[in-house]
Design an enzyme around this catalytic site. Sequence first.
Site, PDB file in Angstrom:
ATOM      1  N   SER A  41     -23.414 -21.080  13.853  1.00  0.00           N
ATOM      2  CA  SER A  41     -24.185 -20.129  14.657  1.00  0.00           C
ATOM      3  C   SER A  41     -25.231 -20.949  15.396  1.00  0.00           C
ATOM      4  O   SER A  41     -26.217 -21.392  14.826  1.00  0.00           O
ATOM      5  CB  SER A  41     -24.836 -19.057  13.775  1.00  0.00           C
ATOM      6  N   HIS A 154     -21.077 -17.330   8.480  1.00  0.00           N
ATOM      7  CA  HIS A 154     -20.892 -18.385   7.483  1.00  0.00           C
ATOM      8  C   HIS A 154     -19.962 -17.981   6.342  1.00  0.00           C
ATOM      9  O   HIS A 154     -19.764 -18.751   5.405  1.00  0.00           O
ATOM     10  CB  HIS A 154     -22.241 -18.822   6.906  1.00  0.00           C
ATOM     11  N   GLN A 162     -26.767 -13.503   7.496  1.00  0.00           N
ATOM     12  CA  GLN A 162     -26.142 -14.803   7.266  1.00  0.00           C
ATOM     13  C   GLN A 162     -26.593 -15.510   5.999  1.00  0.00           C
ATOM     14  O   GLN A 162     -25.786 -16.111   5.302  1.00  0.00           O
ATOM     15  CB  GLN A 162     -26.423 -15.701   8.480  1.00  0.00           C
ATOM     16  N   GLU A 163     -27.886 -15.463   5.690  1.00  0.00           N
ATOM     17  CA  GLU A 163     -28.391 -16.237   4.555  1.00  0.00           C
ATOM     18  C   GLU A 163     -29.391 -15.432   3.735  1.00  0.00           C
ATOM     19  O   GLU A 163     -30.378 -14.911   4.272  1.00  0.00           O
ATOM     20  CB  GLU A 163     -29.077 -17.521   5.034  1.00  0.00           C
ATOM     21  N   GLU A 204     -22.112 -22.892   3.270  1.00  0.00           N
ATOM     22  CA  GLU A 204     -23.300 -23.598   2.794  1.00  0.00           C
ATOM     23  C   GLU A 204     -23.438 -23.575   1.276  1.00  0.00           C
ATOM     24  O   GLU A 204     -24.495 -23.886   0.741  1.00  0.00           O
ATOM     25  CB  GLU A 204     -24.544 -23.014   3.470  1.00  0.00           C
ATOM     26  N   ASP A 241     -32.383 -15.309   6.385  1.00  0.00           N
ATOM     27  CA  ASP A 241     -31.991 -15.681   7.738  1.00  0.00           C
ATOM     28  C   ASP A 241     -30.831 -14.783   8.151  1.00  0.00           C
ATOM     29  O   ASP A 241     -29.668 -15.104   7.917  1.00  0.00           O
ATOM     30  CB  ASP A 241     -31.573 -17.153   7.818  1.00  0.00           C
ATOM     31  N   GLU A 285     -36.342 -15.776   8.939  1.00  0.00           N
ATOM     32  CA  GLU A 285     -35.885 -16.668  10.005  1.00  0.00           C
ATOM     33  C   GLU A 285     -34.935 -15.912  10.934  1.00  0.00           C
ATOM     34  O   GLU A 285     -34.018 -15.227  10.461  1.00  0.00           O
ATOM     35  CB  GLU A 285     -35.168 -17.869   9.387  1.00  0.00           C
ATOM     36  N   LYS A 337     -34.220 -28.677  13.491  1.00  0.00           N
ATOM     37  CA  LYS A 337     -32.870 -29.195  13.314  1.00  0.00           C
ATOM     38  C   LYS A 337     -32.693 -30.350  14.294  1.00  0.00           C
ATOM     39  O   LYS A 337     -32.599 -30.117  15.504  1.00  0.00           O
ATOM     40  CB  LYS A 337     -31.833 -28.108  13.615  1.00  0.00           C
ATOM     41  N   HIS A 365     -30.884 -28.130   7.538  1.00  0.00           N
ATOM     42  CA  HIS A 365     -29.540 -28.694   7.648  1.00  0.00           C
ATOM     43  C   HIS A 365     -28.759 -27.926   8.714  1.00  0.00           C
ATOM     44  O   HIS A 365     -29.292 -27.083   9.423  1.00  0.00           O
ATOM     45  CB  HIS A 365     -28.827 -28.550   6.307  1.00  0.00           C
ATOM     46  N   ARG A 366     -27.426 -28.150   8.766  1.00  0.00           N
ATOM     47  CA  ARG A 366     -26.499 -27.319   9.537  1.00  0.00           C
ATOM     48  C   ARG A 366     -25.368 -26.863   8.611  1.00  0.00           C
ATOM     49  O   ARG A 366     -25.135 -27.471   7.556  1.00  0.00           O
ATOM     50  CB  ARG A 366     -25.909 -28.080  10.730  1.00  0.00           C
ATOM     51  N   LYS A 388     -34.479 -26.136   3.959  1.00  0.00           N
ATOM     52  CA  LYS A 388     -33.241 -25.482   3.545  1.00  0.00           C
ATOM     53  C   LYS A 388     -32.095 -26.445   3.812  1.00  0.00           C
ATOM     54  O   LYS A 388     -32.006 -27.054   4.875  1.00  0.00           O
ATOM     55  CB  LYS A 388     -33.032 -24.145   4.255  1.00  0.00           C
TER      56      LYS A 388
END
Length: 425
Positions: A41, A154, A162-163, A204, A241, A285, A337, A365-366, A388
């Site tokens: 994303s 993800h 997403q997170e 992730e 996030d 986020e 990032k 990270h990614r 993260k």
Amino acid sequence: MRITRIDAIEVLDSRGNPTVEAVLQLEDGSEGRAITPSGASTGANEATELRDGDPHRYGGKGVQKAVGHVRGEIAAALVGKDAGEQRELDQRLRELDGTPNKSRLGANAILAVSIAYARAMAASRKLPLYRHLGGDEATVLPVPCLNVINGGRHADNTVDFQEFKIVPHHAASFAESIRMGEEVFHALKKLLHEQGLSTGVGDEGGFAPNLHSNEQAVELILKAIEAAGYKPGDDVALALDPAASEMWHHGRYRFFKSDQHECDSAAMTALWEDWLARYPVVLLEDPLAEYDWEGWSALTLRLGGRVELVGDDIFCTNPDLLRRGIREGVANSILLKPNQIGTVTETMDCAAEAKAAGYGCYVSHRSGETEDTFIADLVVALGCGHIKTGSGCRGERTAKFNRLLRIEHELGPRARFAGRGAFVR
């Protein structure tokens, strides 16, 4: 100090997709090596990741062009030259590329060389990378924000956001914090198994079960925190996030995985206000989309004094976009990032500008990660206080945790754990 060798090869990231690894050597024999990650994303204003587009190799995702630029044009411009400080080298790379978004040579090629040079110079100075970049005062260890339930782009499940992250902030050290996080992670796995839910993981490393709602993800995590022997909020908080840019559809937000309903910015802001009232969330986020500047300003005015509001897609680690955000009262923190902007110097400059404006910095990270641990050193060098890098499993994620454990051990009594004070509100 002259550069005597630059080389690159095509290697693999955590998704099994190609990426660039560069190696750079100095005349004293010091060497640096770096691998660039890749996002799923991505923000519209990110620096360009150069892919080959050849459907006969890796489905078009090969990076032989980027590798060729490192071996060819970049090496020809830098080998045999005195590269000087990091800023000078990064400026040469930007000038060599000549585009505003690094689209000609590729940000994946440029960043690999930039980080490799930083590592080579640290080795030449006989300093750990975090101290080479951050100086003697680089002693703050971050709070790890572990992404324990994955959704959105993800994971192939029914969760829109997403997170969903746990924040083990009530600890005396990073080592204690990561232990708390892993205990909650394993308690969550047991809980999911007991309820007949999938314990398979997403990109992730977080679990990716099919759930009835986004709220169910939060409720499960809160139960896991308690099952691990901790108190939600006091010991282990939450961070989210939702990656709202992925939900943006013709000026509205579409819940594209669960019930398919749509809402406007005001309704999304009201949703987050309700969640803050019900759940111990310390960080949001990308709660709104990168295109929704007006909505972001209104959300920041309403919630910015209660929670850290992190701009990722809307800022893309870009100082120009950050300055606009500061002027318009958007967010109170920025996600960092390195591959969004493409060089070590630009990443660090963005952090400095954010701090000068009173904004927080959150290193990331990614989703397509590698075993490279650069961001672990970077977060200590910048003193950002939180990071993260994925969930409690998968080697490309735990590699960063292990690097931070080594840094904390190396610092000894000088090490300071950021704790809850790391979060802006």
